[in-house]
Design a protein around this motif. Structure first.
Motif, PDB file in Angstrom:
ATOM      1  N   ASP A   8     -10.366   4.063   1.977  1.00 30.29           N
ATOM      2  CA  ASP A   8     -11.089   3.789   0.734  1.00 30.29           C
ATOM      3  C   ASP A   8     -10.112   3.311  -0.343  1.00 30.29           C
ATOM      4  N   CYS A   9     -10.604   3.159  -1.563  1.00 30.02           N
ATOM      5  CA  CYS A   9      -9.815   2.523  -2.630  1.00 30.02           C
ATOM      6  C   CYS A   9      -8.485   3.250  -2.885  1.00 30.02           C
ATOM      7  N   ARG A  10      -7.408   2.508  -2.798  1.00 33.54           N
ATOM      8  CA  ARG A  10      -6.073   3.093  -3.017  1.00 33.54           C
ATOM      9  C   ARG A  10      -5.925   3.594  -4.443  1.00 33.54           C
ATOM     10  N   ARG A  11      -6.459   2.823  -5.361  1.00 31.30           N
ATOM     11  CA  ARG A  11      -6.268   3.184  -6.770  1.00 31.30           C
ATOM     12  C   ARG A  11      -6.998   4.478  -7.111  1.00 31.30           C
ATOM     13  N   VAL A  12      -8.202   4.626  -6.559  1.00 36.04           N
ATOM     14  CA  VAL A  12      -8.941   5.857  -6.814  1.00 36.04           C
ATOM     15  C   VAL A  12      -8.114   7.050  -6.352  1.00 36.04           C
TER      16      VAL A  12
ATOM     17  N   PRO B 136     -13.991   2.580  -7.513  1.00 32.84           N
ATOM     18  CA  PRO B 136     -13.278   1.598  -6.672  1.00 32.84           C
ATOM     19  C   PRO B 136     -12.882   0.369  -7.490  1.00 32.84           C
ATOM     20  N   CYS B 137     -11.638  -0.076  -7.283  1.00 35.75           N
ATOM     21  CA  CYS B 137     -11.028  -0.970  -8.261  1.00 35.75           C
ATOM     22  C   CYS B 137     -11.259  -2.454  -8.019  1.00 35.75           C
ATOM     23  N   GLY B 138     -11.510  -2.831  -6.792  1.00 35.11           N
ATOM     24  CA  GLY B 138     -11.655  -4.264  -6.531  1.00 35.11           C
ATOM     25  C   GLY B 138     -10.338  -5.013  -6.486  1.00 35.11           C
ATOM     26  N   ASN B 139      -9.235  -4.315  -6.634  1.00 30.87           N
ATOM     27  CA  ASN B 139      -7.947  -5.007  -6.616  1.00 30.87           C
ATOM     28  C   ASN B 139      -6.919  -4.251  -5.756  1.00 30.87           C
ATOM     29  N   CYS B 140      -7.380  -3.733  -4.616  1.00 33.02           N
ATOM     30  CA  CYS B 140      -6.441  -3.178  -3.642  1.00 33.02           C
ATOM     31  C   CYS B 140      -6.879  -3.689  -2.272  1.00 33.02           C
ATOM     32  N   ASP B 141      -6.036  -3.533  -1.281  1.00 32.90           N
ATOM     33  CA  ASP B 141      -6.372  -4.081   0.034  1.00 32.90           C
ATOM     34  C   ASP B 141      -7.704  -3.555   0.559  1.00 32.90           C
ATOM     35  N   ASN B 142      -7.916  -2.261   0.422  1.00 33.35           N
ATOM     36  CA  ASN B 142      -9.132  -1.674   0.983  1.00 33.35           C
ATOM     37  C   ASN B 142     -10.397  -2.119   0.264  1.00 33.35           C
ATOM     38  N   CYS B 143     -10.288  -2.336  -1.055  1.00 33.62           N
ATOM     39  CA  CYS B 143     -11.451  -2.828  -1.797  1.00 33.62           C
ATOM     40  C   CYS B 143     -11.717  -4.287  -1.454  1.00 33.62           C
ATOM     41  N   LEU B 144     -10.636  -5.057  -1.325  1.00 31.06           N
ATOM     42  CA  LEU B 144     -10.803  -6.492  -1.115  1.00 31.06           C
ATOM     43  C   LEU B 144     -11.328  -6.794   0.279  1.00 31.06           C
TER      44      LEU B 144
HETATM   45 ZN    ZN Z   1      -9.355  -0.395  -4.794  1.00 31.90          ZN
END
Ligand code: ZN
Ligand code: ADP
Length: 641
Positions: free
Chosen positions: A396-400, A412-420
């Motif tokens: 899941d989202c790295r940033r979270v 979820p950030c939309g700007n990490c590998d898992n989100c993208l």
């Molecule tokens: Zn993310």
């Protein structure tokens, strides 16, 4: 991502020069405070103590620089900045002088005469900011000078930078920081501001206690760095992966590549150089002259890649570091976040990229096990490593995850590998059971233990010498996992270790079961593992989309040229850069101290025709306008359209 006003916006009202907002605007050339800056500055300027927790690149310096200028304008007086980073003081002071703020540093690199001249400046009350290392601040001589300033009411503020150095838990611990509590004891009425990017609870408590900041207000900023894109990929052929990453995504960009050992730093730097990348090594084993020279080149030249151990980076405030790559796993999330935070301080797009594999997990665990530290300390370290491994294995989202480690909730950030691109997962419950039961079978035979290579051979049914030697072809687990590829097996083992269901022992990293292995063996746990991304299977439908679905943002390919500039603007940008390089050389300062890329980009884009228009651009303060305004207009005018 640029933090500037839209071109058609009218000039903001000129703020009075003796207010925080006025100083921000006129001295620093910025139109708005970021996040908590304003509240912090107000609190400190009116005499309060503060502990500031802000991520790297968040804008900590202004939190003491603005109050220092403000207090100086109101009642003269000096602000003393305690910093452990002697090598950077020259540039920090140079940057302030460029802004028209009278600043100086005292450290061991100065001659006696120079030091005395600066002391006179300080004692006269003309100096606004004085940078000094902690070991100097706590000498009887310096304290006597502070006494004299204090008697004449010329002591404005103490800023204690990198305050986590006072904590024994971090890897930056400095004995000299412990002595800094004297500042409070001796000058209780002088406000103090301590700043750090290390946010975990233990360190925070340590800072408060050891620096006697019990009455300080604590300001915790969001730790999010939205412009940094986090990516963690499986280690396959790390050099090839690094080369592809650097050449395809960051051609000509400045970046940092972190490695664990000095040897690997040297080798990687040499290899990158061979591959045509301007790479330099940096680690504690190099001569201090070499280190200084490499650091200087990194700061002053464009597009240098520094290959380094974690000895490099604290206080490096180069704003245009476009990527931070990790070839080895850091020790914990604090370290990872601090290191990656050195990317993209200018707010423009930047990458945090890491490769990691089975050996990393095994090595980090072993280093903790074998360290001579107390058991209690090791337990903490293991806990911290576990959190980092969970981040690396997450789908899941790295940033979270990162932010929640710092107790911050987010979406979820939309700007990490898992989100993208949501990673495909596969059900590894059966495979995990096979692996663990094979380890168990080994063990049944006279307590024998084996490492990953042999275990995978047995599972895949390979008839090796070792298999024959131990008669392992007779085991019930021999060949049960022939359908699972070797890469997948490595992934299974790595993730079993990461999750604590398997551990390694001794010099040969042989496997042992753990108390929680049983849950896996019994089938009580479903293991959904990340599909290996070392060999991406594009378009074959194995990738599933989970969680937030986010469109992939546009990404400039060649970052040496900023995004969003038309051809003419690009020419102007290049001309401005050439002009900046000359000024920087003449002043013996890094180019970004003259103007940031972001500021040049705006100049190139908006093409101001008058000094008034130029003054509207973020990063252009009164002093720089006066010093460089005409020249910039000339450079901008000179490029035909
Ligand atoms: Zn993310
Ligand atoms: P930190 O010390 O927290 O890592 P810095 O103080 O170096 O961060 O600030 C990071 C960057 O952000 C610097 O380039 C700084 O000039 C810029 N910056 C800080 N505050 C502002 C602001 N209010 N507006 C625009 N830029 C800012």
């Amino acid at each position: 991502m640029l933090r500037t006003r839209p071109p058609d916006m009218l000039a903001p009202d000129l703020q009075p020069a003796d207010t925080a907002a006025g100083i921000l605007q006129q001295v620093f050339g910025y139109s708005k405070f970021r996040g908590e800056q304003e509240r912090i500055i107000e609190h400190v300027s009116s005499g309060g103590d503060a502990l500031v927790l802000m991520p790297t690149g968040g804008g900590k310096s202004l939190c003491y620089q603005v109050p220092a200028v403000l207090r100086h304008r109101r009642e003269r007086g000096v602000s003393v900045v305690v910093s452990p980073l002697i090598a950077l003081m020259h540039d920090q002071v140079g940057a302030l002088e460029e802004l028209g703020v009278h600043a100086a540093f005292l450290n061991s690199t100065l001659s006696m005469e120079e030091a005395q001249r600066i002391e006179r400046e300080m004692m006269s009350g003309r100096l606004v900011l004085l940078y000094a290392a902690p070991e100097r601040v706590t000498t009887p001589r310096f304290l006597a000078q502070l006494d004299s300033l204090q008697e004449r009411e010329l002591l404005s503020l103490f800023a204690i930078d990198e305050a986590h150095c006072v904590s024994q838990w971090g890897h930056d611990f400095r004995e000299d920081y412990l002595g800094l509590s004297v500042l409070h004891e001796r000058y209780p009425e002088v406000p103090r501001i301590a700043l750090t990017a290390t946010a975990d609870a233990i360190t925070r408590a340590d800072i408060v206690q050891r620096l006697a900041l019990g009455d300080a207000r604590i300001f915790v900023s969001s730790f999010d760095r939205p412009n940094i894109r986090y990516r963690i990929v499986e280690k396959d052929e790390p050099r090839r992966q690094l080369r592809r990453f650097v050449q395809e995504e960051h051609h000509g960009d400045a970046g940092i590549v972190y490695c664990q050992s000095r040897k690997k730093v040297d080798e990687t730097a040499a290899w990158l150089l061979q591959e045509g990348v301007t790479a330099l090594p940096y680690h504690a084993g190099l001569d201090s002259d070499v280190r200084r020279r490499h650091q200087d080149r990194f700061l002053r030249e464009d597009g240098v890649v520094m290959v380094a151990t974690i000895a490099f980076g604290m206080g490096i405030d180069k704003p245009d570091v476009r990527f931070v790559a990790h070839l080895d796993l850091p020790k914990n999330i604090e370290g990872y976040y601090q290191e990656t935070g050195r990317a993209g301080r200018d707010g423009l797009a930047a990458d945090a990229w890491m490769v990691y594999g089975l050996a990393d997990v095994v090595n980090q665990r072993r280093m903790i096990d074998e360290s001579p530290a107390a058991e209690d300390f090791k337990r903490r370290q293991r806990g911290k490593l576990d959190a980092l491994l969970a981040l690396a294995e997450s789908h899941d989202c790295r940033r979270v995850r990162l932010l929640s480690y710092f107790d911050e909730a987010s979406e979820p950030c939309g700007n990490c590998d898992n989100c993208l691109q949501a990673p495909a997962t596969w059900d590894a419950t059966e495979a995990a059971r096979m692996a663990l039961s094979c380890v168990y079978r080994f063990h049944q035979d006279r307590g024998r233990r084996f490492g990953a290579g042999h275990l995978i051979d047995v599972l895949r049914g390979k008839a090796t010498d070792k298999v024959a030697q131990f008669g392992h072809q007779r085991l019930s687990t021999f060949g049960v996992g022939a359908a699972v590829s070797e890469t997948r097996w490595r992934g299974v083992l790595r993730q079993l270790i990461a999750m604590g269901h398997l551990r390694t022992e001794g010099e040969f990293n042989t496997f042992e079961l753990t108390p929680s292995s049983r849950k896996v063996l019994r089938g009580d746990l479903t293991l959904l593992l990340r599909e290996s991304d070392a060999s991406p299977k594009r378009g074959d439908g194995t990738r599933r989309t989970r969680g937030a679905k986010v469109a992939k943002p546009e990404r400039p390919t060649l970052r040496a040229v900023p995004a969003g500039l038309d051809v003419n603007a690009q020419q102007r940008f290049a001309a401005l850069k050439a002009w900046r390089a000359e000024v920087a050389r003449a002043h013996n300062l890094p180019a970004f101290v003259v103007f940031h890329d972001a500021t040049l980009t705006e100049m190139a884009r908006l093409r101001p025709a008058t000094l008034d228009e130029l003054a509207q651009i973020s990063g252009v303060g009164v002093k720089k306008l006066e010093a460089y305004g005409e020249e910039i207009l000339r450079v901008l005018g000179g490029e035909g359209e």
